[in-house]
Design an enzyme around this catalytic site. Structure first.
Site, PDB file in Angstrom:
ATOM      1  CE  LYS A 210      78.529  57.643  67.267  1.00 29.28           C
ATOM      2  NZ  LYS A 210      79.888  57.186  67.476  1.00 29.28           N
ATOM      3  CD  GLU A 259      85.774  58.325  64.996  1.00 29.19           C
ATOM      4  OE1 GLU A 259      85.708  59.511  65.379  1.00 29.19           O
ATOM      5  OE2 GLU A 259      85.527  57.371  65.722  1.00 29.19           O
ATOM      6  CG  PHE A 299      83.176  64.171  60.623  1.00 30.94           C
ATOM      7  CD1 PHE A 299      83.166  65.154  61.593  1.00 30.94           C
ATOM      8  CD2 PHE A 299      83.646  62.905  60.950  1.00 30.94           C
ATOM      9  CE1 PHE A 299      83.612  64.897  62.869  1.00 30.94           C
ATOM     10  CE2 PHE A 299      84.103  62.631  62.244  1.00 30.94           C
ATOM     11  CZ  PHE A 299      84.090  63.639  63.205  1.00 30.94           C
ATOM     12  NE  ARG A 371      77.137  64.056  75.682  1.00 30.35           N
ATOM     13  CZ  ARG A 371      77.571  62.946  75.106  1.00 30.35           C
ATOM     14  NH1 ARG A 371      76.997  62.508  74.006  1.00 30.35           N
ATOM     15  NH2 ARG A 371      78.571  62.260  75.609  1.00 30.35           N
TER      16      ARG A 371
END
Ligand code: AMP
Length: 513
Positions: A210, A259, A299, A371
Site C-alpha cells: 500500500k 498509484e 494494480f 469501499r
C-alpha cells in the site's frame, strides 16, 4: 409536481433516523415524479442544484429575501429549476443587480416553508441525511432493480440524475458501461487492524504494497492517453512521463488503476505531500519532472482491447494488467493463504518505506466508487477518515485560529455523523490558517468557543487506541488522535463509518462492544 411536495418529503426524511424508513419515503416520492422532473427532484433530494454551484453567497441570499411570501404553494419543480438556470447564466460584470432581481422574484413566489427550503438548498445546507447512498437505494426500490445494479451504473456514469432517469423511466440501467476517457470512481478499501482479520475474511488473498502516493486512472486509446485523479480530474498535462510510458504499452485500448509516487535518491518514497507537488495548480511541469520524477505502480486493469473487465474477477483483471504493464511498474504483489507469509510481506512493505499492505479478494469484481469489503487496507498506524463537525477557537499562540477539531464517523443507518473525539494535534500553522478560513465558509452555527460546520470536510486522523467513553454518543472515543492530513479528495459519504470504528474497537480490545 409542486415544490411543496418535495419540501414535505424533505421534512419527513429529516424526521426519521431510520435508514430503511428514509429509503421508503424517498422512493415513494421518486415514483411520483414525471420524466422531466426526475433529474431536478433527485438533485434537490441530495441537497444539490442541478446547475452545481451558481455562486449565490449569504449576502446575495440575504438581500434577495422578499418582504412577503406566497400564501398558497404554486411553484413547480420545473419553475424552480428554470429560475436557477437563468441565475446560472446571468454572470459577469454588471450582472449583480439582475441576479438579485431574479432570485428575489423566485423567492417571492414561494411560501415561507419553501423559501426556507430553497435558502438551505442554495447554501448546500439541507440536513435531511438523504445522502447519495440512501438515494441509490431509493432509486433501486422505486424502479424495482437490485441496488448493486444501480450503484454500478452510478459509478460508470457518475451522474445520479442520469442513472435515476434510466432506472425510473426505462426500468433498466444495463446500458451504462465504461467509456474510454470518462473516468470511473475508484474502488476504495476498508481498514482492518490485523492481517489475520484480512485472511479470515478473504481466505487466500492477494497482498500488495500500500503506497502512499496519488491515485491515478489512466485511459489509453491508440496514441491518445489521459490520466485522471481519484476525484476524476484530468491531470494529463502534469504527468508526461506516464503518457510516454502508456504510449509504449502493447495495447490499443486500456484503462489502468494505480498509484504514482516520487522517490528519494535513497530509493524510499517521498511522503504524499511531496508527490502532490507534481499536481499543483501552477506547476512548472518540465522543472518539476526533472526534480521529482514520478513512478507509477499499477494494480488493476478495468478495460483491455475493447473489453470491459470491471465485472470480471481480480485474477483475470490482474492477468490483463500483467500483459500490458512492464514489470517495474506493477505494484509488488504476493498471493498467500498463510498468515506468517502475509506478515513477512507486510514487513517487507514497511522496510521499503510504504505505509502497509492491501489485501484483495481473488475472485471479486471491481466495485467502482465503493469501499468494498473485498479490498482491505492494513497500515502500521491506525488511521480513520473522519468528518469535521465543529472547531473550537484556539488559545495562546493559536488565538484567532480555529484549532480543536470535533471529529465524527459516518452513521450509515441515519446518514448523520457520530462524534468520536477532538484533536488539535498535528496541525501546522499553514493548516491552521487554511482550516480557519475553510471551516468558516461551512459555518451553520456558533457559540462563544465553537464554530459548528456542515459535515463536509474529511480529515485523516491517526490514533493509538480506541477506548470506551461515556462522554461520546457512540460510547467510544479515540485516544491520542492527531491530524495526519486533510482529504479534500474524499467527500463526507466516503468517510469511515461508526461500524468500522466499532469493529476496530472489538479487534483492539479482543472483546465485543
Ligand atoms: P485510503 O486512502 O487510506 O482509503 O487507502 C486507499 C488508497 O490507497 C487508494 O485510494 C490508493 O490511492 C492507495 N493505494 C496504495 N496502494 C494501493 C494498492 N496496492 N491497491 C489499491 N490502492 C492502493
Amino acid at each position: 409536481m409542486l415544490l411543496c411536495d418535495l419540501v414535505h418529503t424533505s421534512r419527513r426524511l429529516a424526521e426519521t433516523s431510520s435508514r430503511l424508513e428514509k429509503i421508503a419515503r424517498l422512493s415513494s416520492y421518486l415514483e411520483r415524479l414525471s420524466f422531466d422532473e426526475i433529474a431536478i427532484g433527485v438533485s434537490y433530494c441530495v441537497g444539490r442544484l442541478r446547475q452545481g454551484n451558481i455562486g449565490i453567497g449569504p449576502a446575495l441570499l440575504q438581500a434577495a429575501q422578499p418582504a412577503q411570501a406566497a400564501h398558497h404553494p404554486c411553484l413547480t419543480l420545473t419553475d424552480v429549476d428554470q429560475g436557477f438556470e437563468k441565475l446560472a447564466h446571468t454572470t459577469g460584470p454588471g450582472s449583480a443587480e439582475a441576479r438579485l432581481r431574479l432570485l428575489r422574484a423566485l423567492l417571492a413566489k414561494a411560501t415561507r416553508d419553501e423559501q426556507q427550503f430553497l435558502a438551505q438548498l442554495i447554501q448546500g445546507a439541507l440536513r435531511q441525511g438523504a445522502m447519495e447512498g440512501i438515494m441509490v437505494e431509493a432509486i433501486a426500490r422505486a424502479a424495482h432493480l437490485p441496488v448493486s445494479e444501480v450503484r454500478r451504473a452510478l459509478m460508470l456514469e457518475g451522474d445520479l440524475a442520469a442513472v435515476a432517469q434510466a432506472a425510473l423511466a426505462q426500468g433498466t440501467v444495463q446500458a451504462f458501461h465504461l467509456t474510454l476517457f470518462k473516468p470511473v470512481l475508484p474502488m476504495l478499501a476498508q481498514p482492518v487492524s490485523d492481517l489475520s482479520e484480512a485472511l479470515e475474511h478473504l481466505g487466500e488473498a492477494a497482498f500488495e504494497y500500500k503506497m502512499d502516493g496519488v491515485r491515478i486512472q489512466l485511459h489509453k486509446m491508440g496514441h491518445e492517453v489521459r490520466v485522471f485523479t481519484r476525484t476524476l480530474h484530468d491531470v494529463t498535462h502534469a504527468v508526461p512521463e506516464l503518457v510516454e510510458l502508456a504510449q509504449g504499452m502493447p495495447a490499443q485500448t486500456v484503462v489502468l488503476d494505480g498509484e504514482v509516487l516520487a522517490f528519494r535518491v535513497d530509493g524510499t518514497p517521498h511522503p504524499f505531500q511531496t508527490t502532490m507537488r507534481r499536481f499543483g495548480r501552477k506547476t512548472h511541469v518540465a522543472t518539476l519532472r526533472h526534480h521529482l520524477p514520478l513512478t507509477p505502480f499499477f494494480f488493476d486493469c478495468l478495460h483491455l482491447a475493447g473489453e470491459d473487465l470491471i465485472d470480471q474477477p481480480t485474477r483475470l483483471r490482474v492477468a490483463a494488467l500483467q500483459q500490458v504493464v512492464p514489470e517495474p511498474f506493477l505494484t509488488p504483489r504476493f498471493v498467500t493463504p498463510h498468515l506468517e507469509e502475509a506478515r513477512q510481506f507486510f514487513k517487507q512493505a514497511l522496510a521499503a518505506g510504504h505505509e502497509g499492505v492491501m489485501a484483495k479478494a481473488l475472485d471479486a469484481p471491481y466495485e467502482a466508487g465503493c469501499r468494498g469489503s473485498t479490498w482491505l487496507k492494513m497500515k502500521h498506524i491506525h488511521t480513520l477518515d473522519l468528518v469535521i463537525l465543529a472547531a473550537e477557537w484556539g488559545h495562546g499562540r493559536r488565538k484567532g485560529w480555529l484549532s480543536n477539531l470535533h471529529l465524527g464517523a459516518r452513521d450509515p443507518a441515519s446518514g448523520q455523523f457520530v462524534m468520536l473525539g477532538k484533536t488539535f494535534k498535528g496541525l501546522t500553522d499553514a493548516l491552521l490558517e487554511w482550516q480557519t478560513q475553510t471551516l468558516q465558509t461551512l459555518k451553520v452555527a456558533q457559540d462563544e468557543s465553537t464554530v459548528y460546520v456542515r459535515p463536509e470536510l474529511v480529515v485523516e486522523i491517526a490514533f493509538n487506541d480506541i477506548q470506551a467513553s461515556p462522554h461520546y454518543p457512540a460510547g467510544l472515543a479515540l485516544r491520542f488522535a492527531r491530524v495526519k492530513r486533510f482529504r479534500p479528495d474524499k467527500s463526507a459519504n466516503q468517510a469511515d463509518t461508526i461500524d468500522t470504528v466499532r469493529a476496530l474497537y472489538t479487534r483492539l480490545k479482543g472483546g465485543t462492544f
